[in-house]
Scaffold this active site. Structure first.
Site, mmCIF file in Angstrom:
data_model
loop_
_atom_site.group_PDB
_atom_site.id
_atom_site.type_symbol
_atom_site.label_atom_id
_atom_site.label_comp_id
_atom_site.label_asym_id
_atom_site.label_seq_id
_atom_site.Cartn_x
_atom_site.Cartn_y
_atom_site.Cartn_z
ATOM 1 N NE ARG A 94 -10.363 -1.607 8.263
ATOM 2 C CZ ARG A 94 -9.255 -1.518 7.508
ATOM 3 N NH1 ARG A 94 -8.879 -2.502 6.722
ATOM 4 N NH2 ARG A 94 -8.503 -0.420 7.526
ATOM 5 N N PRO A 138 7.742 -3.481 -4.936
ATOM 6 C CG PRO A 138 9.781 -4.412 -4.222
ATOM 7 C CD PRO A 138 8.489 -4.762 -4.897
ATOM 8 C CB SER A 142 -0.232 4.424 -7.376
ATOM 9 O OG SER A 142 -0.121 4.948 -6.081
ATOM 10 C CB CYS A 245 -9.741 -8.478 -4.600
ATOM 11 S SG CYS A 245 -9.684 -9.987 -5.568
ATOM 12 C CD GLU A 370 -7.596 -2.395 0.006
ATOM 13 O OE1 GLU A 370 -7.935 -2.205 -1.180
ATOM 14 O OE2 GLU A 370 -7.567 -3.518 0.532
HETATM 15 P P1 TGC Z 1 -7.941 0.327 -15.615
HETATM 16 O O1 TGC Z 1 -7.755 0.258 -17.103
HETATM 17 O O2 TGC Z 1 -8.604 1.515 -15.040
HETATM 18 O O3 TGC Z 1 -8.715 -0.972 -15.117
HETATM 19 C C1 TGC Z 1 -8.427 -2.272 -15.594
HETATM 20 C C2 TGC Z 1 -9.750 -3.049 -15.603
HETATM 21 O O4 TGC Z 1 -10.236 -3.170 -14.260
HETATM 22 C C3 TGC Z 1 -11.542 -2.527 -14.132
HETATM 23 N N1 TGC Z 1 -11.541 -1.855 -12.814
HETATM 24 C C4 TGC Z 1 -12.178 -2.304 -11.743
HETATM 25 N N2 TGC Z 1 -12.981 -3.351 -11.548
HETATM 26 C C5 TGC Z 1 -13.485 -3.542 -10.316
HETATM 27 N N3 TGC Z 1 -13.217 -2.727 -9.271
HETATM 28 C C6 TGC Z 1 -12.401 -1.667 -9.422
HETATM 29 N N4 TGC Z 1 -12.126 -0.872 -8.372
HETATM 30 C C7 TGC Z 1 -11.844 -1.415 -10.700
HETATM 31 N N5 TGC Z 1 -11.014 -0.467 -11.192
HETATM 32 C C8 TGC Z 1 -10.838 -0.740 -12.489
HETATM 33 C C9 TGC Z 1 -11.620 -1.586 -15.305
HETATM 34 O O5 TGC Z 1 -12.960 -1.338 -15.668
HETATM 35 C C10 TGC Z 1 -10.871 -2.356 -16.380
HETATM 36 O O6 TGC Z 1 -11.733 -3.368 -16.852
HETATM 37 P P2 TGC Z 1 -11.615 -3.916 -18.357
HETATM 38 O O7 TGC Z 1 -12.791 -4.815 -18.505
HETATM 39 O O8 TGC Z 1 -11.666 -2.693 -19.226
HETATM 40 O O9 TGC Z 1 -10.298 -4.616 -18.446
HETATM 41 O O10 TGC Z 1 -6.506 0.074 -14.967
HETATM 42 P P3 TGC Z 1 -5.265 1.053 -14.750
HETATM 43 O O11 TGC Z 1 -4.010 0.260 -14.949
HETATM 44 O O12 TGC Z 1 -5.450 2.297 -15.585
HETATM 45 O O13 TGC Z 1 -5.334 1.402 -13.204
HETATM 46 C C11 TGC Z 1 -6.273 2.224 -12.676
HETATM 47 C C12 TGC Z 1 -5.987 2.492 -11.168
HETATM 48 C C13 TGC Z 1 -4.849 3.459 -11.002
HETATM 49 C C14 TGC Z 1 -7.256 3.097 -10.628
HETATM 50 C C15 TGC Z 1 -5.660 1.170 -10.432
HETATM 51 O O14 TGC Z 1 -4.459 0.659 -10.834
HETATM 52 C C16 TGC Z 1 -5.644 1.344 -8.932
HETATM 53 O O15 TGC Z 1 -6.683 1.252 -8.290
HETATM 54 N N6 TGC Z 1 -4.445 1.576 -8.300
HETATM 55 C C17 TGC Z 1 -4.296 1.587 -6.870
HETATM 56 C C18 TGC Z 1 -3.645 0.302 -6.420
HETATM 57 C C19 TGC Z 1 -4.179 -0.190 -5.108
HETATM 58 O O16 TGC Z 1 -5.209 0.213 -4.627
HETATM 59 N N7 TGC Z 1 -3.460 -1.129 -4.500
HETATM 60 C C20 TGC Z 1 -3.926 -1.749 -3.328
HETATM 61 C C21 TGC Z 1 -3.108 -2.980 -3.001
HETATM 62 S S1 TGC Z 1 -3.845 -4.021 -1.777
HETATM 63 C C22 TGC Z 1 -3.767 -3.188 -0.343
HETATM 64 O O17 TGC Z 1 -3.395 -2.070 -0.246
HETATM 65 C C23 TGC Z 1 -4.226 -3.943 0.830
HETATM 66 S S2 TGC Z 1 -4.174 -3.092 2.308
HETATM 67 C C24 TGC Z 1 -4.851 -4.324 3.196
HETATM 68 C C25 TGC Z 1 -5.275 -3.987 4.549
HETATM 69 O O18 TGC Z 1 -4.430 -4.169 5.444
HETATM 70 O O19 TGC Z 1 -6.459 -3.650 4.741
HETATM 71 P P1 FAD Z 2 3.345 5.225 -4.743
HETATM 72 O O1 FAD Z 2 2.454 4.575 -5.727
HETATM 73 O O2 FAD Z 2 4.803 5.311 -5.054
HETATM 74 O O3 FAD Z 2 2.784 6.691 -4.451
HETATM 75 C C1 FAD Z 2 3.591 7.680 -3.792
HETATM 76 C C2 FAD Z 2 2.845 9.013 -3.904
HETATM 77 O O4 FAD Z 2 2.648 9.346 -5.279
HETATM 78 C C3 FAD Z 2 1.442 8.956 -3.281
HETATM 79 O O5 FAD Z 2 1.164 10.177 -2.657
HETATM 80 C C4 FAD Z 2 0.533 8.774 -4.490
HETATM 81 O O6 FAD Z 2 -0.776 9.266 -4.272
HETATM 82 C C5 FAD Z 2 1.275 9.585 -5.541
HETATM 83 N N1 FAD Z 2 0.952 9.174 -6.906
HETATM 84 C C6 FAD Z 2 1.197 7.974 -7.499
HETATM 85 N N2 FAD Z 2 0.712 7.952 -8.752
HETATM 86 C C7 FAD Z 2 0.126 9.167 -8.964
HETATM 87 C C8 FAD Z 2 -0.587 9.747 -10.047
HETATM 88 N N3 FAD Z 2 -0.803 9.090 -11.177
HETATM 89 N N4 FAD Z 2 -1.031 11.023 -9.902
HETATM 90 C C9 FAD Z 2 -0.839 11.704 -8.758
HETATM 91 N N5 FAD Z 2 -0.185 11.192 -7.691
HETATM 92 C C10 FAD Z 2 0.279 9.940 -7.791
HETATM 93 N N6 FAD Z 2 -0.447 -3.988 -0.853
HETATM 94 C C11 FAD Z 2 -0.855 -5.258 -1.171
HETATM 95 O O7 FAD Z 2 -0.813 -5.673 -2.322
HETATM 96 N N7 FAD Z 2 -1.309 -6.098 -0.190
HETATM 97 C C12 FAD Z 2 -1.372 -5.738 1.117
HETATM 98 O O8 FAD Z 2 -1.812 -6.518 1.962
HETATM 99 C C13 FAD Z 2 -0.939 -4.415 1.471
HETATM 100 N N8 FAD Z 2 -0.922 -4.028 2.782
HETATM 101 C C14 FAD Z 2 -0.354 -2.823 3.110
HETATM 102 C C15 FAD Z 2 -0.156 -2.500 4.465
HETATM 103 C C16 FAD Z 2 0.484 -1.314 4.803
HETATM 104 C C17 FAD Z 2 0.725 -1.001 6.244
HETATM 105 C C18 FAD Z 2 0.875 -0.396 3.799
HETATM 106 C C19 FAD Z 2 1.535 0.910 4.168
HETATM 107 C C20 FAD Z 2 0.683 -0.701 2.478
HETATM 108 C C21 FAD Z 2 0.095 -1.924 2.111
HETATM 109 N N9 FAD Z 2 -0.024 -2.296 0.766
HETATM 110 C C22 FAD Z 2 -0.469 -3.559 0.436
HETATM 111 C C23 FAD Z 2 0.529 -1.435 -0.277
HETATM 112 C C24 FAD Z 2 -0.347 -0.235 -0.619
HETATM 113 O O9 FAD Z 2 -1.456 -0.616 -1.364
HETATM 114 C C25 FAD Z 2 0.535 0.774 -1.373
HETATM 115 O O10 FAD Z 2 1.425 1.334 -0.425
HETATM 116 C C26 FAD Z 2 -0.285 1.841 -2.064
HETATM 117 O O11 FAD Z 2 -1.047 1.306 -3.121
HETATM 118 C C27 FAD Z 2 0.602 2.979 -2.615
HETATM 119 O O12 FAD Z 2 1.703 2.485 -3.300
HETATM 120 P P2 FAD Z 2 3.186 3.018 -2.951
HETATM 121 O O13 FAD Z 2 3.380 2.906 -1.489
HETATM 122 O O14 FAD Z 2 4.139 2.303 -3.845
HETATM 123 O O15 FAD Z 2 3.169 4.557 -3.300
#
Ligand code: TGC
Ligand code: FAD
Length: 391
Positions: A94, A138, A142, A245, A370
């Site tokens: 998935r 790295p 988050s 995205c 995510e």
């Molecule tokens: P913030 O100021 O809240 O937001 C910046 C702008 O973005 C808008 N926005 C969104 N728009 C669409 N969808 C969402 N989910 C959105 N979240 C926020 C927001 O309205 C704002 O818009 P504008 O017009 O005002 O500029 O940004 P922030 O820097 O305070 O960050 C907020 C936070 C912590 C929620 C965000 O950074 C976050 O979601 N962090 C988590 C990072 C994350 O999820 N990483 C995932 C990486 S990819 C991955 O893990 C792939 S796994 C793939 C797999 O194998 O399935």
């Molecule tokens: P950190 O951000 O360092 O977080 C560590 C801990 O601190 C967590 O428990 C978190 O909840 C906590 N924490 C962080 N900030 C706060 C806060 N403000 N308040 C309270 N608690 C907090 N990323 C991509 O871009 N593309 C991909 O394709 C992708 N694939 C992935 C596949 C795998 C198998 C894995 C494990 C990860 C993948 N990721 C990908 C990365 C993934 O999105 C990150 O691991 C995730 O967003 C968390 O970041 P981190 O690992 O640096 O943890």
């Protein structure tokens, strides 16, 4: 035994015939092509790349995008059911489809030029090309806003420097959607298409994982990597672009987690009915029945959450916080179901003869990627209170 699904509330009656057909087609694919090989793939740390083109033929890659780019043009609920079935097979499969569709094809479709769409989408839809999505670094997981990867303008395009971590599909990808800060545009975040073989670009695989072993996870490294002008995503701008995205992929995960939970629950139920202790099937003991009552209730609640979210998404009304609620709840639910199911199998539950421990280990990653469970807690908290608690 053919998988019949888990449907305590007759949720089938809320699905269209097309949605049920899509689900059943993917279910059959998972039964015949994934289930027989997945434990072996997991043990050997092998992503079954040979299935990618078959997924393409079935229309499972970028399924909600329009037919004019070679995609299936499915509705959001049908896409959710695709994710559910694939993750019943394995979260890594998935993951592959989520990344390809929601994190690579979606940004090319949404932020790309018409040339980029025509060049990439049909090949990605068929599984002839593979994509990955580089946001996490790295030191910035988050908090992607802090990313260090930089793009600097040159005469013919851009020079990319930096690195990404934990990138699904990275090593096997033909094209990486990479997010970087543009130094000449006030450090605005933009998306770039980095093609395999580009000088200065490498994507080493991350090994020794105890989770998502049937999925490729990599680093992406950019050292004075030259990107031609035509490879910037022209419609991208700001952190909002990659977060948009993530909203697509998180939605799919909310459904996918239900599939993993179904696999664990049905395995535990079949086992409990057949396993005799104290001269009775263990399913006849009240303590075990309480576990099944809790699990089926939580799965049913998750199904209803995902379905309503899908209907809202089809109307263009789903908000990021609603998506966070479903991702957060359903993944935590699946992990809990996996752990409970494992207890029902006793010692047998820890072996590869059953799928539970594999799902459980996979779900540890799904809980973190995510957006971690905590981050989604804070997104919901911010929506409810109006106060951001991230920083
Ligand atoms: P913030 O100021 O809240 O937001 C910046 C702008 O973005 C808008 N926005 C969104 N728009 C669409 N969808 C969402 N989910 C959105 N979240 C926020 C927001 O309205 C704002 O818009 P504008 O017009 O005002 O500029 O940004 P922030 O820097 O305070 O960050 C907020 C936070 C912590 C929620 C965000 O950074 C976050 O979601 N962090 C988590 C990072 C994350 O999820 N990483 C995932 C990486 S990819 C991955 O893990 C792939 S796994 C793939 C797999 O194998 O399935
Ligand atoms: P950190 O951000 O360092 O977080 C560590 C801990 O601190 C967590 O428990 C978190 O909840 C906590 N924490 C962080 N900030 C706060 C806060 N403000 N308040 C309270 N608690 C907090 N990323 C991509 O871009 N593309 C991909 O394709 C992708 N694939 C992935 C596949 C795998 C198998 C894995 C494990 C990860 C993948 N990721 C990908 C990365 C993934 O999105 C990150 O691991 C995730 O967003 C968390 O970041 P981190 O690992 O640096 O943890």
């Amino acid at each position: 035994m053919k998988f019949k699904g888990v449907d305590f509330y007759n949720i089938d009656s809320l699905l269209t015939d097309e949605e049920k057909l899509t689900r059943d087609t993917v279910r059959e694919f998972v039964e015949t092509r994934i289930v027989p090989i997945i434990e072996d793939c997991y043990e050997k740390c092998r992503f079954p790349i040979e299935l990618v083109k078959e997924m393409g033929e079935l229309g499972l890659l970028g399924p909600t995008l329009p037919a004019e780019y070679g995609c299936a043009g499915l509705g959001q609920v049908a896409y959710g059911l695709v994710s559910q079935e694939l993750e019943r097979g394995d979260s890594g499969i998935r993951s592959f489809a989520s990344v390809q569709g929601s994190l690579v094809m979606y940004p090319i479709y949404t932020f790309g030029s018409e040339e980029q769409r025509r060049k990439w989408l049909p090949q990605l839809a068929k599984g002839e090309k593979i994509g990955c999505f580089g946001l996490t670094e790295p030191d910035f997981g988050s908090n992607p806003a802090g990313m260090l990867t930089r793009a600097k303008r040159t005469r013919n395009g851009w020079l990319l420097n930096g690195s990404k971590a934990w990138i699904t599909n990275g090593t096997i990808a033909d094209v990486a959607v990479v997010w970087a800060k543009c130094e000449d545009e006030g450090n605005q975040i933009r998306g770039f298409l980095v093609e395999k073989g580009t000088k200065g670009f490498s994507a080493p695989e991350i090994h020794r994982k105890h989770s998502l072993r049937a999925s490729v996870t990599s680093e992406l490294i950019f050292e004075d990597c030259e990107i031609p002008e035509e490879n910037i995503l022209p419609g991208s701008g700001g952190l909002k672009s990659p977060l948009m995205c993530l909203s697509q992929a998180r939605y799919g995960i909310a459904w996918g987690a239900i599939g993993a939970a179904m696999a664990c629950y049905t395995t535990a139920l079949e086992y409990a009915l057949g396993r005799i202790q104290f001269d009775r099937p263990i399913a006849s003991f009240q303590l075990q029945q309480a576990k099944f009552a809790d699990m089926i209730t939580e799965i049913t609640k998750a199904q209803l959450l995902a379905l309503q979210l899908g209907r809202l998404k089809e109307q263009g009304k789903a908000t990021p916080a609603q998506i966070s609620m479903a991702k957060r709840n359903n993944v935590a639910m699946a992990l809990e179901v996996a752990r409970t199911s494992r207890t029902i199998l006793g010692g047998n539950g820890i072996t590869a003869d059953y799928p539970i421990m594999r799902h459980m280990n996979n779900l540890e990653s799904v809980y973190t990627y995510e957006g971690t469970h905590d981050i989604h807690t804070l997104i919901i908290g911010a929506e409810v209170t109006g106060i951001q608690a991230f920083r």
